[in-house]
Design a protein around this motif. Structure first.
Motif, PDB file in Angstrom:
ATOM      1  N   ALA A 121      14.594  11.061 -11.659  1.00 22.20           N
ATOM      2  CA  ALA A 121      14.692  10.608 -10.268  1.00 22.20           C
ATOM      3  C   ALA A 121      13.380  10.856  -9.532  1.00 22.20           C
ATOM      4  CB  ALA A 121      15.834  11.335  -9.558  1.00 22.20           C
ATOM      5  N   ASN A 122      13.088   9.984  -8.578  1.00 24.64           N
ATOM      6  CA  ASN A 122      11.952  10.238  -7.695  1.00 24.64           C
ATOM      7  C   ASN A 122      12.242  11.471  -6.858  1.00 24.64           C
ATOM      8  OD1 ASN A 122       9.542   9.630  -5.978  1.00 24.64           O
ATOM      9  ND2 ASN A 122      11.151   9.386  -4.458  1.00 24.64           N
ATOM     10  N   TYR A 123      13.477  11.562  -6.361  1.00 27.17           N
ATOM     11  CA  TYR A 123      13.874  12.654  -5.478  1.00 27.17           C
ATOM     12  C   TYR A 123      15.379  12.801  -5.577  1.00 27.17           C
ATOM     13  CZ  TYR A 123      13.139  15.694  -1.431  1.00 27.17           C
ATOM     14  OH  TYR A 123      13.026  16.780  -0.594  1.00 27.17           O
ATOM     15  N   TYR A 124      15.871  14.015  -5.398  1.00 31.53           N
ATOM     16  CA  TYR A 124      17.314  14.224  -5.382  1.00 31.53           C
ATOM     17  C   TYR A 124      17.640  15.362  -4.429  1.00 31.53           C
ATOM     18  CZ  TYR A 124      16.019  17.873  -8.715  1.00 31.53           C
ATOM     19  OH  TYR A 124      15.429  18.941  -9.326  1.00 31.53           O
ATOM     20  N   VAL A 125      18.825  15.289  -3.840  1.00 35.63           N
ATOM     21  CA  VAL A 125      19.300  16.327  -2.929  1.00 35.63           C
ATOM     22  C   VAL A 125      20.794  16.507  -3.123  1.00 35.63           C
ATOM     23  CG1 VAL A 125      17.587  15.889  -1.117  1.00 35.63           C
ATOM     24  CG2 VAL A 125      19.796  14.760  -1.006  1.00 35.63           C
ATOM     25  N   PHE A 126      21.286  17.656  -2.730  1.00 36.02           N
ATOM     26  CA  PHE A 126      22.722  17.846  -2.605  1.00 36.02           C
ATOM     27  C   PHE A 126      23.078  17.383  -1.208  1.00 36.02           C
ATOM     28  CE2 PHE A 126      26.349  20.250  -1.082  1.00 36.02           C
ATOM     29  CZ  PHE A 126      27.286  19.889  -2.041  1.00 36.02           C
ATOM     30  N   GLY A 127      23.902  16.372  -1.121  1.00 39.36           N
ATOM     31  CA  GLY A 127      24.303  15.832   0.174  1.00 39.36           C
ATOM     32  C   GLY A 127      24.456  14.333   0.080  1.00 39.36           C
ATOM     33  N   ASP A 128      24.868  13.748   1.183  1.00 41.05           N
ATOM     34  CA  ASP A 128      25.121  12.301   1.216  1.00 41.05           C
ATOM     35  C   ASP A 128      23.821  11.516   1.395  1.00 41.05           C
ATOM     36  OD1 ASP A 128      24.476  12.690   3.882  1.00 41.05           O
ATOM     37  OD2 ASP A 128      26.509  12.407   4.613  1.00 41.05           O
ATOM     38  N   LEU A 129      23.966  10.201   1.525  1.00 40.31           N
ATOM     39  CA  LEU A 129      22.783   9.345   1.650  1.00 40.31           C
ATOM     40  C   LEU A 129      21.979   9.658   2.909  1.00 40.31           C
ATOM     41  CD1 LEU A 129      24.226   5.954   0.379  1.00 40.31           C
ATOM     42  CD2 LEU A 129      22.510   7.375  -0.750  1.00 40.31           C
ATOM     43  N   GLU A 130      22.654  10.074   3.966  1.00 39.73           N
ATOM     44  CA  GLU A 130      21.934  10.435   5.197  1.00 39.73           C
ATOM     45  C   GLU A 130      21.073  11.680   4.964  1.00 39.73           C
ATOM     46  OE1 GLU A 130      22.949  11.783   9.746  1.00 39.73           O
ATOM     47  OE2 GLU A 130      24.317  10.373   8.777  1.00 39.73           O
ATOM     48  N   ALA A 131      21.633  12.659   4.244  1.00 41.19           N
ATOM     49  CA  ALA A 131      20.866  13.868   3.924  1.00 41.19           C
ATOM     50  C   ALA A 131      19.680  13.526   3.033  1.00 41.19           C
ATOM     51  CB  ALA A 131      21.768  14.894   3.238  1.00 41.19           C
ATOM     52  N   LEU A 132      19.887  12.599   2.112  1.00 38.45           N
ATOM     53  CA  LEU A 132      18.807  12.156   1.232  1.00 38.45           C
ATOM     54  C   LEU A 132      17.690  11.514   2.040  1.00 38.45           C
ATOM     55  CD1 LEU A 132      17.584  11.535  -1.583  1.00 38.45           C
ATOM     56  CD2 LEU A 132      18.975   9.449  -1.590  1.00 38.45           C
ATOM     57  N   GLU A 133      18.050  10.621   2.940  1.00 38.49           N
ATOM     58  CA  GLU A 133      17.050   9.930   3.757  1.00 38.49           C
ATOM     59  C   GLU A 133      16.276  10.924   4.613  1.00 38.49           C
ATOM     60  OE1 GLU A 133      15.048   6.698   3.924  1.00 38.49           O
ATOM     61  OE2 GLU A 133      17.025   6.578   3.016  1.00 38.49           O
ATOM     62  N   GLN A 134      16.984  11.900   5.166  1.00 38.13           N
ATOM     63  CA  GLN A 134      16.309  12.904   5.982  1.00 38.13           C
ATOM     64  C   GLN A 134      15.336  13.707   5.131  1.00 38.13           C
ATOM     65  OE1 GLN A 134      18.796  15.245   8.532  1.00 38.13           O
ATOM     66  NE2 GLN A 134      17.136  16.591   9.126  1.00 38.13           N
ATOM     67  N   ALA A 135      15.750  14.104   3.948  1.00 39.18           N
ATOM     68  CA  ALA A 135      14.873  14.881   3.072  1.00 39.18           C
ATOM     69  C   ALA A 135      13.644  14.073   2.667  1.00 39.18           C
ATOM     70  CB  ALA A 135      15.640  15.337   1.831  1.00 39.18           C
ATOM     71  N   LEU A 136      13.835  12.794   2.363  1.00 39.07           N
ATOM     72  CA  LEU A 136      12.707  11.937   1.991  1.00 39.07           C
ATOM     73  C   LEU A 136      11.706  11.820   3.131  1.00 39.07           C
ATOM     74  CD1 LEU A 136      14.592   9.111   0.077  1.00 39.07           C
ATOM     75  CD2 LEU A 136      12.850  10.616  -0.893  1.00 39.07           C
ATOM     76  N   LEU A 137      12.213  11.622   4.335  1.00 36.88           N
ATOM     77  CA  LEU A 137      11.322  11.504   5.499  1.00 36.88           C
ATOM     78  C   LEU A 137      10.633  12.826   5.816  1.00 36.88           C
ATOM     79  CD1 LEU A 137      13.413   9.116   7.713  1.00 36.88           C
ATOM     80  CD2 LEU A 137      11.036   8.773   7.078  1.00 36.88           C
ATOM     81  N   GLN A 138      11.374  13.908   5.717  1.00 43.38           N
ATOM     82  CA  GLN A 138      10.755  15.207   5.986  1.00 43.38           C
ATOM     83  C   GLN A 138       9.649  15.498   4.992  1.00 43.38           C
ATOM     84  OE1 GLN A 138      14.239  17.757   6.197  1.00 43.38           O
ATOM     85  NE2 GLN A 138      14.096  17.816   8.419  1.00 43.38           N
ATOM     86  N   GLU A 139       9.875  15.163   3.732  1.00 43.15           N
ATOM     87  CA  GLU A 139       8.835  15.380   2.725  1.00 43.15           C
ATOM     88  C   GLU A 139       7.613  14.512   3.023  1.00 43.15           C
ATOM     89  OE1 GLU A 139       8.640  15.709  -2.029  1.00 43.15           O
ATOM     90  OE2 GLU A 139       9.165  13.717  -1.295  1.00 43.15           O
ATOM     91  N   ALA A 140       7.848  13.253   3.386  1.00 43.61           N
ATOM     92  CA  ALA A 140       6.734  12.349   3.684  1.00 43.61           C
ATOM     93  C   ALA A 140       5.947  12.824   4.908  1.00 43.61           C
ATOM     94  CB  ALA A 140       7.263  10.931   3.898  1.00 43.61           C
ATOM     95  N   ILE A 141       6.648  13.261   5.940  1.00 42.20           N
ATOM     96  CA  ILE A 141       5.975  13.733   7.152  1.00 42.20           C
ATOM     97  C   ILE A 141       5.228  15.035   6.862  1.00 42.20           C
ATOM     98  CG2 ILE A 141       6.364  14.641   9.491  1.00 42.20           C
ATOM     99  CD1 ILE A 141       8.610  12.482   9.726  1.00 42.20           C
ATOM    100  N   ALA A 142       5.782  15.877   6.010  1.00 40.53           N
ATOM    101  CA  ALA A 142       5.117  17.135   5.648  1.00 40.53           C
ATOM    102  C   ALA A 142       3.779  16.879   4.963  1.00 40.53           C
ATOM    103  CB  ALA A 142       6.025  17.969   4.744  1.00 40.53           C
ATOM    104  N   LYS A 143       3.650  15.742   4.296  1.00 41.19           N
ATOM    105  CA  LYS A 143       2.401  15.412   3.596  1.00 41.19           C
ATOM    106  C   LYS A 143       1.299  14.928   4.538  1.00 41.19           C
ATOM    107  CE  LYS A 143       4.551  14.273  -0.811  1.00 41.19           C
ATOM    108  NZ  LYS A 143       4.901  13.195  -1.741  1.00 41.19           N
TER     109      LYS A 143
END
Length: 169
Positions: free
Chosen positions: A90-112
């Motif tokens: 997987a490119n990325y994975y999280v424990f949680g629903d699709l909303e949690a996944l989207e938030q984690a993806l955005l947080q990672e991108a913004i952190a960069k």
């Protein structure tokens, strides 16, 4: 006839489009309920066999939300075992629903984002777009940039809502 001058193009404004930060990979849900015996319990031996034999390549490049939609108690190690297989696919994975996944993806991108690239800059956070960007991403980008920018606006460079202007010292 007077020439039309595009003052927006000549300005020092820098536009950040949060849509561009969204990872393009497909978003999928892995529901561990499909591994439950009679939809109630997770049997370790069966689960380990599944983990070993499953074709994990189906998750190559995808973004995976891991959930359990059944009303069952799933041991923490089961989710951790899933992660061992998703890690290499997987490119990325999280424990949680699709909303949690989207938030984690955005947080990672913004952190960069390196805030120093915007030091003392006049920044516009693009508002409207073709892909909905969750509100938390706008708040997160503010948290990241407020300490360094001279001004921050929301909208389009030709029509912005001023949000912050660094006080003159």
């Amino acid at each position: 006839m007077s020439e039309i001058i595009n003052k927006v193009a000549q300005s020092a404004l820098v536009t950040i489009n949060l849509e561009e930060l969204l990872h393009p990979g497909e978003r999928v849900v892995y529901d561990i309920k499909d591994n439950l015996f009679h939809g109630l319990i997770l049997r370790e031996k069966d689960f380990r066999t599944f983990i070993k034999e499953h074709d994990w390549s189906v998750y190559d490049g995808k973004n995976v939300a891991i959930i359990c939609s059944a009303d069952a108690i799933v041991p923490t190690w089961a989710y951790m075992l899933l992660a061992t297989k998703l890690q290499n696919h997987a490119n990325y994975y999280v424990f949680g629903d699709l909303e949690a996944l989207e938030q984690a993806l955005l947080q990672e991108a913004i952190a960069k984002i390196d805030p120093e690239e915007y030091r003392d800059g006049k920044v516009v956070i693009k508002g409207c777009g073709s892909i909905p960007v969750p509100t938390y991403a706008y708040v997160e980008i503010m948290r990241k940039l407020l300490p360094v920018v001279s001004s921050l606006m929301y909208g389009e460079p030709c029509s912005t809502v001023p949000l912050y202007k660094k006080p003159k010292v």
